[in-house]
Scaffold this motif. Structure first.
Motif, PDB file in Angstrom:
ATOM      1  N   ALA A 149       0.799  -1.369  -0.025  1.00 44.67           N
ATOM      2  CA  ALA A 149      -0.424   0.041   0.024  1.00 44.67           C
ATOM      3  C   ALA A 149       1.232   1.552   0.250  1.00 44.67           C
ATOM      4  O   ALA A 149       0.576   2.269  -0.652  1.00 44.67           O
ATOM      5  N   ILE A 150       1.615   1.072   0.793  1.00 40.81           N
ATOM      6  CA  ILE A 150       2.745   1.962   0.883  1.00 40.81           C
ATOM      7  C   ILE A 150       3.822   2.265  -0.572  1.00 40.81           C
ATOM      8  O   ILE A 150       3.736   3.722  -0.803  1.00 40.81           O
ATOM      9  N   ARG A 153       2.351   3.207  -5.775  1.00 38.66           N
ATOM     10  CA  ARG A 153       2.192   4.489  -6.435  1.00 38.66           C
ATOM     11  C   ARG A 153       2.897   4.518  -6.726  1.00 38.66           C
ATOM     12  O   ARG A 153       4.422   4.777  -8.431  1.00 38.66           O
ATOM     13  N   PHE A 157       5.385   3.591 -11.555  1.00 40.84           N
ATOM     14  CA  PHE A 157       6.416   4.543 -11.756  1.00 40.84           C
ATOM     15  C   PHE A 157       7.205   3.849 -12.184  1.00 40.84           C
ATOM     16  O   PHE A 157       7.821   3.910 -13.544  1.00 40.84           O
ATOM     17  N   ALA A 167      14.132  10.897 -12.163  1.00 39.17           N
ATOM     18  CA  ALA A 167      14.400  12.270 -12.240  1.00 39.17           C
ATOM     19  C   ALA A 167      13.505  12.830 -11.232  1.00 39.17           C
ATOM     20  O   ALA A 167      13.384  14.048 -10.674  1.00 39.17           O
ATOM     21  N   ALA A 168      12.334  12.077 -10.701  1.00 41.14           N
ATOM     22  CA  ALA A 168      11.436  13.121 -10.416  1.00 41.14           C
ATOM     23  C   ALA A 168      11.576  12.888  -8.859  1.00 41.14           C
ATOM     24  O   ALA A 168      10.895  13.015  -7.394  1.00 41.14           O
ATOM     25  N   TYR A 170      12.913   9.907  -7.076  1.00 39.23           N
ATOM     26  CA  TYR A 170      12.677   7.993  -6.596  1.00 39.23           C
ATOM     27  C   TYR A 170      14.259   7.869  -6.644  1.00 39.23           C
ATOM     28  O   TYR A 170      14.187   7.220  -7.179  1.00 39.23           O
TER      29      TYR A 170
ATOM     30  N   ARG B  69      15.205  18.948  -7.791  1.00 39.88           N
ATOM     31  CA  ARG B  69      14.318  17.734  -8.410  1.00 39.88           C
ATOM     32  C   ARG B  69      13.067  18.031  -8.554  1.00 39.88           C
ATOM     33  O   ARG B  69      12.622  17.743  -9.119  1.00 39.88           O
ATOM     34  N   MET B  95       1.345  10.635 -12.443  1.00 38.86           N
ATOM     35  CA  MET B  95       2.576  10.420 -11.612  1.00 38.86           C
ATOM     36  C   MET B  95       3.719  11.555 -12.073  1.00 38.86           C
ATOM     37  O   MET B  95       4.339  11.512 -10.588  1.00 38.86           O
ATOM     38  N   TYR B  98       2.751  12.216  -8.120  1.00 34.60           N
ATOM     39  CA  TYR B  98       3.020  11.216  -6.952  1.00 34.60           C
ATOM     40  C   TYR B  98       3.842  12.094  -5.943  1.00 34.60           C
ATOM     41  O   TYR B  98       4.198  12.246  -4.664  1.00 34.60           O
ATOM     42  N   ARG B  99       5.159  13.159  -6.457  1.00 34.09           N
ATOM     43  CA  ARG B  99       5.991  13.995  -5.272  1.00 34.09           C
ATOM     44  C   ARG B  99       5.648  14.300  -4.532  1.00 34.09           C
ATOM     45  O   ARG B  99       5.752  14.625  -3.008  1.00 34.09           O
ATOM     46  N   ILE B 101       1.940  14.041  -4.029  1.00 28.80           N
ATOM     47  CA  ILE B 101       1.334  13.788  -3.047  1.00 28.80           C
ATOM     48  C   ILE B 101       2.104  12.962  -1.424  1.00 28.80           C
ATOM     49  O   ILE B 101       1.323  12.729  -0.904  1.00 28.80           O
ATOM     50  N   GLY B 102       2.914  12.470  -2.626  1.00 28.73           N
ATOM     51  CA  GLY B 102       3.467  11.296  -0.777  1.00 28.73           C
ATOM     52  C   GLY B 102       2.999   9.524  -1.194  1.00 28.73           C
ATOM     53  O   GLY B 102       2.735   9.392  -2.027  1.00 28.73           O
ATOM     54  N   TRP B 103       3.380   9.608   0.021  1.00 24.55           N
ATOM     55  CA  TRP B 103       3.556   7.399  -0.181  1.00 24.55           C
ATOM     56  C   TRP B 103       2.286   7.329   0.082  1.00 24.55           C
ATOM     57  O   TRP B 103       1.453   6.594  -0.185  1.00 24.55           O
ATOM     58  N   TRP B 104       1.710   8.176   1.353  1.00 25.04           N
ATOM     59  CA  TRP B 104       0.862   7.435   2.275  1.00 25.04           C
ATOM     60  C   TRP B 104      -0.766   8.122   1.265  1.00 25.04           C
ATOM     61  O   TRP B 104      -2.215   6.959   0.790  1.00 25.04           O
ATOM     62  N   ARG B 105      -0.751   9.129   1.318  1.00 24.99           N
ATOM     63  CA  ARG B 105      -2.536  10.154   1.304  1.00 24.99           C
ATOM     64  C   ARG B 105      -2.872   9.555  -0.676  1.00 24.99           C
ATOM     65  O   ARG B 105      -1.974   9.527  -1.201  1.00 24.99           O
ATOM     66  N   PRO B 106      -4.140   9.275  -0.588  1.00 24.46           N
ATOM     67  CA  PRO B 106      -4.671   9.909  -1.998  1.00 24.46           C
ATOM     68  C   PRO B 106      -4.097  10.682  -2.860  1.00 24.46           C
ATOM     69  O   PRO B 106      -4.763  12.113  -2.483  1.00 24.46           O
ATOM     70  N   ARG B 147       2.857  15.627 -17.664  1.00 22.66           N
ATOM     71  CA  ARG B 147       3.252  14.535 -16.250  1.00 22.66           C
ATOM     72  C   ARG B 147       4.471  15.462 -16.179  1.00 22.66           C
ATOM     73  O   ARG B 147       4.234  16.293 -14.955  1.00 22.66           O
TER      74      ARG B 147
END
Lengths: 282, 247
Positions: A149-150, A153, A157, A167-168, A170, B69, B95, B98-99, B101-106, B147
């Motif tokens: 779940a963590i 996303r 990607f 680049a984003a 990660y 970045r 996508m 995503y950064r 939004i973070g890891w948890w929240r929708p 994107r």
């Protein structure tokens, strides 16, 4: 169709399969997206010597710990070996796979009960699942689904566009380790019930089959889970019926996997009948 | 916005491109021009901190490249991506969020709004639900541009954005790039299309293993400079123009 599952050991076997279905459906989607079928195969083989050492040292409890240690070590080693494209995924994976599997065979061949031990390590003992084993699988399921779940996303990607994900911001190596660890934990969760060889089917077939009917990732995961549930129920019922009514010995875990593969073939044929794949992805 | 002084970039200590001197202000457009293997992609990756700077001083938005970045958008080449991957155009654009939004929240309403706006900007609002792999090469490139836009970057990097792109998509991309820079976004793109470089860029940087020339297109895209950069592949025509043969 219900009667066999009134026997407690059959009910436990079904519950174990249900737990595995919950985790293998979603995890198999990532194995599919990252084309990690071979890595999953390697993980199942490298867990094998861990299983043997653990069993020799501490019986069934030791088996669990041995599998866990071997799986985690393999996940880390595979991530390091394939990092930055220093080795191709295939070559490094094959080296680790064959070396560890041979080690496992050497270890198990030193035991007097060689044949029966080997069989249970390779093909599992679905019908002898204990309540404690069920509890351990449930704990692992919670851990795996939380990790998923963590990371879901970021993992999607990374699977789609590694350069874009880097680049984003990660860290690709960490995401790869994350997924390898999840796969390793799935192997640990499933290895006692279905064995080191058959667990790879649970990691590869569900998503590959689900992809025939949908291009949506959450639906793929759900369909994968449903397929394992169906195959688990059907396989257990088949092996029970074959044994009780016809006196034919049919290993339950093998029956489950055979049904899973059969459902893959059916979906494959259906997708052919429906026409070209273009319709599915459109 | 961007400051490179005497910069060498490369892999494992071995330089791919040396002597890069560049400055770029907000709203400016920089075209990196050079043959295949000249080090254009490597330079772009160095701006993201994905390829190390071996020599010289490099800052992006006043920081070390890797630390900037979150303010830098990146549009990769589409042919590097798997067309069979099961995602829709809108999911690809998401996508870019995503950064944030973070890891948890929708994803929130603001994220979905940003995705819609970005797709609208590149003229693909009606393709949001389409599978990425079913789009044309040019449309895929526009989705990747959307994107990057959805991340609201101050600096946008594009690696060969016009490769394998149809005329309609090329025009759409050029229009969007002009709109973005008009609002202050700085732009770096690599190309081997001299016409695009001449028409679009404020600064052209000619590279091939080293930086050969940099400056405004009119004074930089000269026959002499192109000869230096491309060697024997630059051919002079009778009317005074220079064309590149099999660069």
């Amino acid at each position: 169709m219900i009667e066999p599952f009134q026997a407690p050991f059959m009910a436990r076997a079904l519950a174990e399969v249900a737990l595995l279905a919950l985790i293998c459906g979603p995890v198999s989607v990532f194995v599919f997206l990252r084309k990690l079928s071979f890595v999953s195969d390697a993980l199942t083989h490298t867990v094998f010597p861990g299983v043997v050492i653990g069993f020799v040292a501490g019986g069934l409890e030791g088996l669990f710990v041995g599998a866990l240690v071997a799986a985690l070590v393999t996940a880390v080693v595979l991530t390091l070996l394939t990092r930055g494209g220093r080795l191709s995924d295939d070559a490094s994976t094959a080296v680790v796979l064959t070396a560890m599997f041979s080690l496992g065979v050497v270890l198990v061949s030193r035991r007097s009960s060689y044949t029966s031990d080997l069989t249970s390590f390779l093909f599992g003992r679905l019908l002898t699942v204990t309540p404690q084993q069920l509890a351990e699988t449930a704990v692992l399921a919670v851990v795996i689904l939380t990790l998923l779940a963590i990371g879901a996303r970021a993992l999607v990607f990374r699977a789609f566009d590694p350069a874009g994900a880097a680049a984003a911001g990660y860290r690709i190596a960490w995401l790869d380790l994350w997924l390898n660890l999840m796969v390793a934990l799935v192997v640990v969760a499933a290895v006692r019930a279905v064995g080191t060889i058959l667990v790879v089917a649970l990691l590869v077939v569900p998503a590959a089959a689900a992809r025939m009917v949908t291009a949506r990732l959450p639906v793929m995961a759900a369909v994968g889970t449903a397929l394992i549930l169906f195959s688990g129920y059907g396989g257990l019922w088949l092996s029970w019926t074959a044994s009780i009514d016809y006196g034919v010995s049919l290993t339950s875990a093998s029956a489950v996997v055979l049904l899973l593969v059969a459902s893959y073939v059916v979906l494959l044929l259906l997708s052919f009948l429906k026409g070209s794949r273009r319709e599915l992805v459109g | 916005m961007l400051g490179y002084a005497g910069v060498s970039v490369g892999y494992q200590g071995r330089p791919v491109l040396t002597g890069v001197d560049l400055t770029l202000e907000a709203g400016q457009r920089l075209a990196l021009v050079g043959p295949n293997g000249a080090g254009k992609s490597t330079l772009i990756k160095s701006l993201l901190g994905l390829v190390p700077v071996l020599d010289g001083t490099a800052t992006v938005l006043g920081r070390a490249p890797a630390e900037a970045r979150d303010q830098v958008g990146y549009v990769p080449q589409t042919d590097a991506l798997d067309a069979g991957f099961p995602v829709t155009a809108a999911q690809v654009v998401m996508m870019g969020r995503y950064r944030r939004i973070g890891w948890w929240r929708p994803a929130r309403g603001a994220d979905r709004q940003a995705v819609r706006a970005a797709l609208d900007l590149v003229g693909l609002a009606d393709r949001a639900g389409k599978h990425f792999g079913t789009l044309s090469g040019g449309q895929r490139q526009r989705v990747l541009l959307a994107r990057a836009i959805a991340a609201e970057p101050k600096l946008l990097l594009l690696d060969e954005p016009f490769n394998g792109v149809d005329v309609v998509s090329q025009e759409a991309i050029l229009r969007v790039l002009r709109e973005l820079t008009a609002t202050g976004t700085a732009l770096v793109l690599s190309t081997h299309d001299l016409t695009v470089a001449r028409d679009l860029a404020d600064i052209v940087c000619l590279v091939n293993g080293r930086q050969w020339a940099a400056g405004p297109p009119a004074t930089t895209l000269t026959t002499d400079n192109l000869r230096l950069t491309y060697g024997g592949h630059a051919i002079d025509l009778a009317d005074g123009r220079t064309v590149l043969v099999d660069p």
